[in-house]
Design an enzyme around this catalytic site. Structure first.
Site, PDB file in Angstrom:
ATOM      1  N   THR A 135     -23.361  29.753  35.857  1.00  0.00           N
ATOM      2  CA  THR A 135     -23.167  30.554  34.656  1.00  0.00           C
ATOM      3  C   THR A 135     -22.110  29.891  33.794  1.00  0.00           C
ATOM      4  O   THR A 135     -21.081  29.439  34.303  1.00  0.00           O
ATOM      5  CB  THR A 135     -22.692  31.969  35.028  1.00  0.00           C
ATOM      6  OG1 THR A 135     -23.670  32.534  35.896  1.00  0.00           O
ATOM      7  CG2 THR A 135     -22.534  32.856  33.816  1.00  0.00           C
ATOM      8  N   ASP A 190     -15.877  17.961  24.839  1.00  0.00           N
ATOM      9  CA  ASP A 190     -15.766  18.747  26.069  1.00  0.00           C
ATOM     10  C   ASP A 190     -15.934  17.871  27.312  1.00  0.00           C
ATOM     11  O   ASP A 190     -16.521  18.306  28.300  1.00  0.00           O
ATOM     12  CB  ASP A 190     -16.791  19.891  26.057  1.00  0.00           C
ATOM     13  CG  ASP A 190     -16.334  21.055  26.941  1.00  0.00           C
ATOM     14  OD1 ASP A 190     -15.162  21.060  27.378  1.00  0.00           O
ATOM     15  OD2 ASP A 190     -17.154  21.957  27.212  1.00  0.00           O
TER      16      ASP A 190
END
Ligand SMILES: Nc1ncnc2c1ncn2[C@@H]1O[C@H](COP(=O)(O)OP(=O)(O)OP(=O)(O)O)[C@@H](O)[C@H]1O
Length: 479
Positions: free
Chosen positions: A94, A212
């Site tokens: 998730t 990122d």
């Protein structure tokens, strides 16, 4: 054995899928988070938009994934992939925007995919909605062996789903945690860093600043090569590829003709320095500019923290932190709290420290120091991009154009490398036309069988009500 035509979880997993229509419930227990995928006919027909990847020139378009997608589209009434064509196998994780599932096409288990499911109803801010669009847009542009391919975007009901490559070998962060002392040996570091560098180079050449980079976002494919993931924090700018001339000094020995002429009075070989000017191709988004402070604390570049604006240099800073973490199992500016970490990064007094001084990693340390320069104007990579970093002594001997054919470091504990059935770069291992036809025929038969047992009925799309209970997710949170 005939494959059963319904969703099933791995039995040893803590999860469940429930269909309210068919009343099929699978092993359910103490999961800590849940997702309901519910569809109804009206919604899914009126708002279903399925867009295939725009990447029609994908270098892997002949691989089994594309073949499976093509066959499924051929059999779909509107020529596009829908959620009902997919069979979820298990929950993979998730993230900030949604959940990721392992899946395959119904009736065809030859190709596995990852499906990122984003429930737009759960996206409470406009920022998150725009991150979904950014991720989908960036994915649709990518065509590189170290980056995921977007096979389909499926918008159904309140879900946006992205069907991408599945990377079964986990991520680099978990791999580091399996090593003695949480550190990777120097050769695997060189291997992974070189592949990540090439992926960043490609992104920058497309004008994409990644923002990122961290080991968690470097997934490992089945064949042990890397695949960067998570593109929701990217920003895209224009890039103007240019040829730049570069001067550099080279030490040469005197030319044979010169040696012959001088041999009468000179016996020893003379070395001399020569200045050369070479034209280099540069495609670095040097004018990229953003002011938003995004990323993961330990990986933020100083200019991101100061919010004065930043460009592609933030990726080269993060690349320095990334190298450090692979080598030492921690990041160099980590403090007792997030605030302290940010202060350490921003402060000009705090420079990078190396706790271990082994001779093996001398060149890696030099590279890290050149990347972790707080002033982006002086940071390695910020002027000409990856070219300058590739030329550093740490990467000596790497034949960059052949990098995708390098053998992954199989000696790394926890890395299970499966021999690839396809060579990277679009060269599929020789398959006879007869075999190809047979494979396609099998895929079609499988799909037809699948379709007749589930796809024909009108209420098909509203019969899917899958309740999923999975494990919660913990990671280094982003800013
Ligand atoms: N293509 C994939 N193949 C295998 N596993 C994947 C894939 N994509 C994601 N995952 C797994 O699913 C998890 C969630 O991924 P996702 O990209 O949604 O977010 P994230 O990178 O973990 O988090 P965030 O977006 O919050 O930074 C990942 O941690 C990874 O373990």
């Amino acid at each position: 054995m005939e494959e059963e035509d319904f969703y099933f979880p791995d039995t040893d997993l803590d999860l469940s899928f429930t269909s309210t229509v068919t009343d099929r419930t699978f092993a359910s227990s103490s999961g800590r988070s849940s997702l309901t995928l519910s569809f109804n006919d009206r919604l899914s027909t009126s708002s279903a938009i399925t867009t295939s990847s725009t990447s029609t020139v994908n270098h892997r378009r002949q691989d089994p994934h594309w073949s499976a997608i093509k066959s499924a589209k051929l059999l779909s009434s509107d020529g596009t992939i829908h959620l009902r064509h997919l069979k979820l196998i298990r929950h993979l994780g998730t993230g900030n925007l949604g959940r990721v599932f392992l899946c395959n096409l119904r009736g065809d288990s030859s190709a596995r995919f990852a499906l990122k499911v984003i429930d737009r109803n759960n996206l409470t801010t406009a920022k998150k909605l725009s991150q979904v669009e950014t991720e989908a847009e960036i994915l649709s542009l990518l065509d590189h062996p170290f980056l995921p391919t977007l096979y389909a975007r499926i918008d159904e009901s309140h879900y946006t789903c992205l069907l991408i490559d599945y990377a079964p070998n986990g991520d680099l962060h978990s791999l580091i945690r399996k090593q003695p002392g949480n550190r990777l040996p120097i050769q695997p570091v060189r291997f992974f860093a070189a592949e990540v560098l090439v992926a960043l180079e490609y992104l920058h050449a497309m004008g994409i600043v990644y923002r990122d980079l961290k080991p968690e976002n470097v997934l490992l494919r089945e064949d042990g090569h890397v695949m960067l993931s998570d593109f929701d924090l990217c920003f895209k700018s224009d890039v103007v590829p240019t040829f730049k001339s570069r001067r550099y000094r080279r030490t040469c020995s005197s030319s044979p003709s010169l040696r012959r002429r001088k041999s009468g009075c000179f016996s020893g070989e003379k070395k001399y320095e020569r200045e050369e000017i070479v034209a280099e191709f540069t495609a670095e988004p040097v004018s990229a500019f953003s002011r938003s402070c995004v990323g993961t604390h330990e990986y933020l570049a100083p200019e991101l923290i100061s919010v004065n604006g930043h460009g592609s240099g933030v990726d080269w800073w993060a690349f320095g932190i990334f190298l450090y973490e692979l080598l030492y199992g921690t990041t160099p500016f980590k403090g007792g709290s997030k605030e302290q970490t940010l202060r350490n990064i921003a402060s000009s007094d705090k420079t990078v420290n190396f706790h271990v001084d082994d001779s093996d990693s001398e060149e890696a340390r030099d590279l890290i120091e050149k990347l972790l320069v707080k002033d982006p104007r002086k940071r390695l990579g910020c002027a000409r991009g990856a070219q300058d970093i590739k030329r550093h002594a740490f990467f000596d001997g790497i034949k960059w154009p052949l990098i995708r054919h390098y053998k992954p470091p199989e000696e790394v504990r926890g890395l299970v490398v499966k021999k690839s059935t396809r060579a990277h770069g679009g060269h599929v291992i020789a398959v006879s036309p007869r075999l190809k036809k047979w494979v396609l025929w099998r895929a079609l038969c499988n799909l037809l069988r699948g379709k007749s047992s589930y796809g024909g009925s009108k209420n098909q799309s509203n019969s899917n009500y899958y309740h999923y209970i999975g494990k919660s997710y913990a990671s280094r949170k982003r800013v």
